[in-house]
Design a protein around this motif. Sequence first.
Motif, PDB file in Angstrom:
ATOM      1  N   MET A   1       3.210   0.413  12.416  1.00  0.00           N
ATOM      2  CA  MET A   1       2.962   1.586  11.575  1.00  0.00           C
ATOM      3  C   MET A   1       2.216   1.207  10.309  1.00  0.00           C
ATOM      4  O   MET A   1       1.307   1.894   9.883  1.00  0.00           O
ATOM      5  CB  MET A   1       4.290   2.248  11.248  1.00  0.00           C
ATOM      6  CG  MET A   1       4.145   3.578  10.553  1.00  0.00           C
ATOM      7  SD  MET A   1       3.573   4.862  11.691  1.00  0.00           S
ATOM      8  CE  MET A   1       4.992   5.028  12.740  1.00  0.00           C
ATOM      9  N   SER A   2       2.576   0.080   9.682  1.00  0.00           N
ATOM     10  CA  SER A   2       1.916  -0.294   8.445  1.00  0.00           C
ATOM     11  C   SER A   2       0.441  -0.595   8.673  1.00  0.00           C
ATOM     12  O   SER A   2      -0.383  -0.400   7.792  1.00  0.00           O
ATOM     13  CB  SER A   2       2.613  -1.502   7.806  1.00  0.00           C
ATOM     14  OG  SER A   2       2.601  -2.602   8.693  1.00  0.00           O
ATOM     15  N   GLU A   3       0.058  -1.091   9.868  1.00  0.00           N
ATOM     16  CA  GLU A   3      -1.352  -1.319  10.143  1.00  0.00           C
ATOM     17  C   GLU A   3      -2.117  -0.014  10.167  1.00  0.00           C
ATOM     18  O   GLU A   3      -3.259   0.070   9.726  1.00  0.00           O
ATOM     19  CB  GLU A   3      -1.510  -2.033  11.484  1.00  0.00           C
ATOM     20  CG  GLU A   3      -0.946  -3.452  11.471  1.00  0.00           C
ATOM     21  CD  GLU A   3      -1.109  -4.119  12.819  1.00  0.00           C
ATOM     22  OE1 GLU A   3      -1.657  -3.471  13.721  1.00  0.00           O
ATOM     23  OE2 GLU A   3      -0.684  -5.271  12.967  1.00  0.00           O
ATOM     24  N   LEU A 127       3.797   8.355  10.661  1.00  0.00           N
ATOM     25  CA  LEU A 127       2.747   7.650   9.939  1.00  0.00           C
ATOM     26  C   LEU A 127       2.612   8.189   8.522  1.00  0.00           C
ATOM     27  O   LEU A 127       2.410   7.422   7.571  1.00  0.00           O
ATOM     28  CB  LEU A 127       1.426   7.782  10.690  1.00  0.00           C
ATOM     29  CG  LEU A 127       0.198   7.069  10.118  1.00  0.00           C
ATOM     30  CD1 LEU A 127      -0.726   6.636  11.247  1.00  0.00           C
ATOM     31  CD2 LEU A 127      -0.577   7.956   9.148  1.00  0.00           C
ATOM     32  N   LEU A 128       2.729   9.506   8.351  1.00  0.00           N
ATOM     33  CA  LEU A 128       2.631  10.097   7.019  1.00  0.00           C
ATOM     34  C   LEU A 128       3.748   9.586   6.112  1.00  0.00           C
ATOM     35  O   LEU A 128       3.517   9.265   4.940  1.00  0.00           O
ATOM     36  CB  LEU A 128       2.695  11.622   7.115  1.00  0.00           C
ATOM     37  CG  LEU A 128       1.542  12.323   7.825  1.00  0.00           C
ATOM     38  CD1 LEU A 128       1.788  13.832   7.858  1.00  0.00           C
ATOM     39  CD2 LEU A 128       0.210  12.023   7.157  1.00  0.00           C
ATOM     40  N   LEU A 129       4.965   9.491   6.649  1.00  0.00           N
ATOM     41  CA  LEU A 129       6.077   9.000   5.836  1.00  0.00           C
ATOM     42  C   LEU A 129       5.869   7.540   5.461  1.00  0.00           C
ATOM     43  O   LEU A 129       6.131   7.135   4.319  1.00  0.00           O
ATOM     44  CB  LEU A 129       7.397   9.167   6.591  1.00  0.00           C
ATOM     45  CG  LEU A 129       8.638   8.740   5.808  1.00  0.00           C
ATOM     46  CD1 LEU A 129       8.840   9.639   4.590  1.00  0.00           C
ATOM     47  CD2 LEU A 129       9.882   8.770   6.696  1.00  0.00           C
ATOM     48  N   ARG A 133       5.748   5.850   1.831  1.00  0.00           N
ATOM     49  CA  ARG A 133       6.663   4.738   1.518  1.00  0.00           C
ATOM     50  C   ARG A 133       5.893   3.531   0.970  1.00  0.00           C
ATOM     51  O   ARG A 133       6.340   2.865   0.031  1.00  0.00           O
ATOM     52  CB  ARG A 133       7.431   4.327   2.775  1.00  0.00           C
ATOM     53  CG  ARG A 133       8.631   3.417   2.495  1.00  0.00           C
ATOM     54  CD  ARG A 133       9.228   2.909   3.791  1.00  0.00           C
ATOM     55  NE  ARG A 133       8.341   1.940   4.423  1.00  0.00           N
ATOM     56  CZ  ARG A 133       8.251   0.655   4.063  1.00  0.00           C
ATOM     57  NH1 ARG A 133       9.004   0.191   3.083  1.00  0.00           N
ATOM     58  NH2 ARG A 133       7.419  -0.149   4.673  1.00  0.00           N
ATOM     59  N   SER A 134       4.707   3.266   1.536  1.00  0.00           N
ATOM     60  CA  SER A 134       3.936   2.094   1.123  1.00  0.00           C
ATOM     61  C   SER A 134       2.915   2.392   0.034  1.00  0.00           C
ATOM     62  O   SER A 134       2.183   1.495  -0.391  1.00  0.00           O
ATOM     63  CB  SER A 134       3.222   1.494   2.348  1.00  0.00           C
ATOM     64  OG  SER A 134       2.372   2.457   2.953  1.00  0.00           O
ATOM     65  N   PHE A 143      -1.310   8.668  -1.248  1.00  0.00           N
ATOM     66  CA  PHE A 143       0.105   8.794  -0.907  1.00  0.00           C
ATOM     67  C   PHE A 143       0.899   8.119  -2.011  1.00  0.00           C
ATOM     68  O   PHE A 143       0.748   6.907  -2.239  1.00  0.00           O
ATOM     69  CB  PHE A 143       0.389   8.143   0.442  1.00  0.00           C
ATOM     70  CG  PHE A 143      -0.328   8.786   1.603  1.00  0.00           C
ATOM     71  CD1 PHE A 143       0.291   9.767   2.363  1.00  0.00           C
ATOM     72  CD2 PHE A 143      -1.632   8.411   1.937  1.00  0.00           C
ATOM     73  CE1 PHE A 143      -0.359  10.357   3.434  1.00  0.00           C
ATOM     74  CE2 PHE A 143      -2.289   8.995   3.011  1.00  0.00           C
ATOM     75  CZ  PHE A 143      -1.653   9.969   3.748  1.00  0.00           C
ATOM     76  N   GLU A 144       1.751   8.872  -2.699  1.00  0.00           N
ATOM     77  CA  GLU A 144       2.461   8.345  -3.860  1.00  0.00           C
ATOM     78  C   GLU A 144       3.961   8.613  -3.719  1.00  0.00           C
ATOM     79  O   GLU A 144       4.382   9.481  -2.949  1.00  0.00           O
ATOM     80  CB  GLU A 144       1.905   8.988  -5.140  1.00  0.00           C
ATOM     81  CG  GLU A 144       0.416   8.743  -5.320  1.00  0.00           C
ATOM     82  CD  GLU A 144      -0.182   9.530  -6.461  1.00  0.00           C
ATOM     83  OE1 GLU A 144       0.525  10.367  -7.050  1.00  0.00           O
ATOM     84  OE2 GLU A 144      -1.372   9.314  -6.776  1.00  0.00           O
ATOM     85  N   ARG A 145       4.763   7.889  -4.525  1.00  0.00           N
ATOM     86  CA  ARG A 145       6.212   8.029  -4.414  1.00  0.00           C
ATOM     87  C   ARG A 145       6.879   7.717  -5.742  1.00  0.00           C
ATOM     88  O   ARG A 145       6.291   7.090  -6.634  1.00  0.00           O
ATOM     89  CB  ARG A 145       6.760   7.097  -3.338  1.00  0.00           C
ATOM     90  CG  ARG A 145       6.461   5.627  -3.602  1.00  0.00           C
ATOM     91  CD  ARG A 145       7.158   4.715  -2.620  1.00  0.00           C
ATOM     92  NE  ARG A 145       8.600   4.740  -2.803  1.00  0.00           N
ATOM     93  CZ  ARG A 145       9.442   3.940  -2.172  1.00  0.00           C
ATOM     94  NH1 ARG A 145       8.983   3.046  -1.314  1.00  0.00           N
ATOM     95  NH2 ARG A 145      10.733   4.008  -2.392  1.00  0.00           N
ATOM     96  N   ASP A 146       8.126   8.171  -5.850  1.00  0.00           N
ATOM     97  CA  ASP A 146       8.983   7.805  -6.964  1.00  0.00           C
ATOM     98  C   ASP A 146       9.548   6.421  -6.654  1.00  0.00           C
ATOM     99  O   ASP A 146      10.307   6.261  -5.693  1.00  0.00           O
ATOM    100  CB  ASP A 146      10.114   8.832  -7.099  1.00  0.00           C
ATOM    101  CG  ASP A 146      11.083   8.493  -8.225  1.00  0.00           C
ATOM    102  OD1 ASP A 146      10.997   7.382  -8.786  1.00  0.00           O
ATOM    103  OD2 ASP A 146      11.935   9.341  -8.544  1.00  0.00           O
ATOM    104  N   PRO A 147       9.203   5.403  -7.441  1.00  0.00           N
ATOM    105  CA  PRO A 147       9.653   4.042  -7.113  1.00  0.00           C
ATOM    106  C   PRO A 147      11.159   3.860  -7.223  1.00  0.00           C
ATOM    107  O   PRO A 147      11.698   2.854  -6.733  1.00  0.00           O
ATOM    108  CB  PRO A 147       8.912   3.173  -8.148  1.00  0.00           C
ATOM    109  CG  PRO A 147       8.621   4.095  -9.289  1.00  0.00           C
ATOM    110  CD  PRO A 147       8.390   5.442  -8.673  1.00  0.00           C
ATOM    111  N   HIS A 148      11.855   4.804  -7.847  1.00  0.00           N
ATOM    112  CA  HIS A 148      13.300   4.678  -8.015  1.00  0.00           C
ATOM    113  C   HIS A 148      14.080   5.232  -6.825  1.00  0.00           C
ATOM    114  O   HIS A 148      15.309   5.104  -6.785  1.00  0.00           O
ATOM    115  CB  HIS A 148      13.737   5.386  -9.295  1.00  0.00           C
ATOM    116  CG  HIS A 148      13.043   4.889 -10.525  1.00  0.00           C
ATOM    117  ND1 HIS A 148      13.234   3.618 -11.025  1.00  0.00           N
ATOM    118  CD2 HIS A 148      12.135   5.490 -11.349  1.00  0.00           C
ATOM    119  CE1 HIS A 148      12.491   3.449 -12.110  1.00  0.00           C
ATOM    120  NE2 HIS A 148      11.821   4.557 -12.328  1.00  0.00           N
ATOM    121  N   GLN A 149      13.382   5.856  -5.880  1.00  0.00           N
ATOM    122  CA  GLN A 149      14.048   6.404  -4.706  1.00  0.00           C
ATOM    123  C   GLN A 149      13.668   5.596  -3.463  1.00  0.00           C
ATOM    124  O   GLN A 149      12.490   5.295  -3.246  1.00  0.00           O
ATOM    125  CB  GLN A 149      13.680   7.877  -4.500  1.00  0.00           C
ATOM    126  CG  GLN A 149      14.122   8.788  -5.640  1.00  0.00           C
ATOM    127  CD  GLN A 149      13.986  10.252  -5.272  1.00  0.00           C
ATOM    128  OE1 GLN A 149      14.477  10.698  -4.235  1.00  0.00           O
ATOM    129  NE2 GLN A 149      13.316  11.014  -6.128  1.00  0.00           N
TER     130      GLN A 149
END
Length: 462
Positions: A1-3, A127-129, A133-134, A143-149
Amino acid sequence: MSEAVTSTATTSPGLLASLDPLLREWLPRQRWFAGKGRPVTGFSLVEATELLPPTAKLGLYHLLVRAHQPLTVGAPPHPGDCYQLLIGVREALPPRLAPALIGHVEEGPLTGRTAYDALHDPLPAELLLEAIRSGSRIGGLRFERDPHQEIREGLVARVMTAEQSNSSIVYGDTFILKLLRRVLPGVNPDLELPLALAREGCPRVPAPTGWLRAELGGEPYTLGVLQPFVQGASDGWELALRELAKGEDFSAEAHALGRATAEVHTALARALPTVTLGHQQLQLLVDGMIERLEAAVQAVPALRPYAPGLRSAFTALGDLASEGRTWTAQRIHGDLHLGQCLRSAAGHWSLIDFEGEPSKPLSERRLPQPTARDVAGMLRSFDYAAHSTDLPVPGWAEACRAAYCSGYAEVSGVDPRTDPVLLRAYETDKAIYEVVYEARHRPDWLQVPMAAVARYATTDPI
């Protein structure tokens, strides 16, 4: 998935041309398509990103396409609505994906392949998740995220089928990703407000875990929001109808929901600026309500006998403003009703979907407004629920409305009923909107808002 999430963003130059004839048939059939009743005459590509290069098994494309349609008579020029599509291509579609079929490509670079809505396929959805996540960047997608979660790997995806204006994917009963289908440039309140509420520590709105954005032509586009999934929750509409069907009282839940609404309002007032609406600002608001009434009377002649009384609900508000009365305005939910509320199995109420009315421009949805607008939307929702059962429960809506306002007052310190002119104006405005909607889309329901219109034309709503 990461690839997969590091793949290039190049796309074949003839990609949209090969999909065009299929999309013209498929897109207008989708529940979230905003231009129903007018044919699609063509598409223009806003952005195309290849998420998985096409192989014998699967190819995956993220598309932002503008659909061109004839304008309605008297409508201002419009470039066409922009839609977010996740298109999968396979040599053959397995039976489990048959409901997602878009069509078989007969020309262009995808000739001989089958195109489908990839949100229904667990692999592209996962793949979207993983991209969130990455923290991936693919072409113009961010694709962005809250680093604390934390976002665990290996969560199985499933698409939800009950939504109207957008699409959502649930990941292992842990997260839900809402993908906006009709996208607009600018800051979207569906991400802006939950982030602001999270900073305030408000527990009534699930805090965003991640989000998907694009930067196109110097403008930001919000494409999706990932939030915790409230497992075992019932939405307020479903819960109210279940209780009604059993003849059960709902006022305790309405009271708790009023408290939850007030908590969100007070947190938003702390997090974001508030303004004072004086005579000039209120007159603009009143003028807008009167314009909508006049347009509604033209669209639904059955409103005509009630027009003078309905107009008085608006002019009474203008009269108060001309006498020097002022009101506080702040950021609000903007489209609040029972279906925008979730009750957990433990009895905790949450508010969701802060996008506002999808038909309104983003700039208008982000304007500060009196909290009475949200309150009026919920009070109208109780009225709708009461008329949705074959066996009406006398006084059910009235009890819910009173309990909701009481619960709201306990938290905010202000009972909405103490400002009856403002509340009546917003309820009347909402009922007029409902009349036009039902006349166009659900004529069998027209009697519900028409009964409310008859009340609002002669009396205060509460």
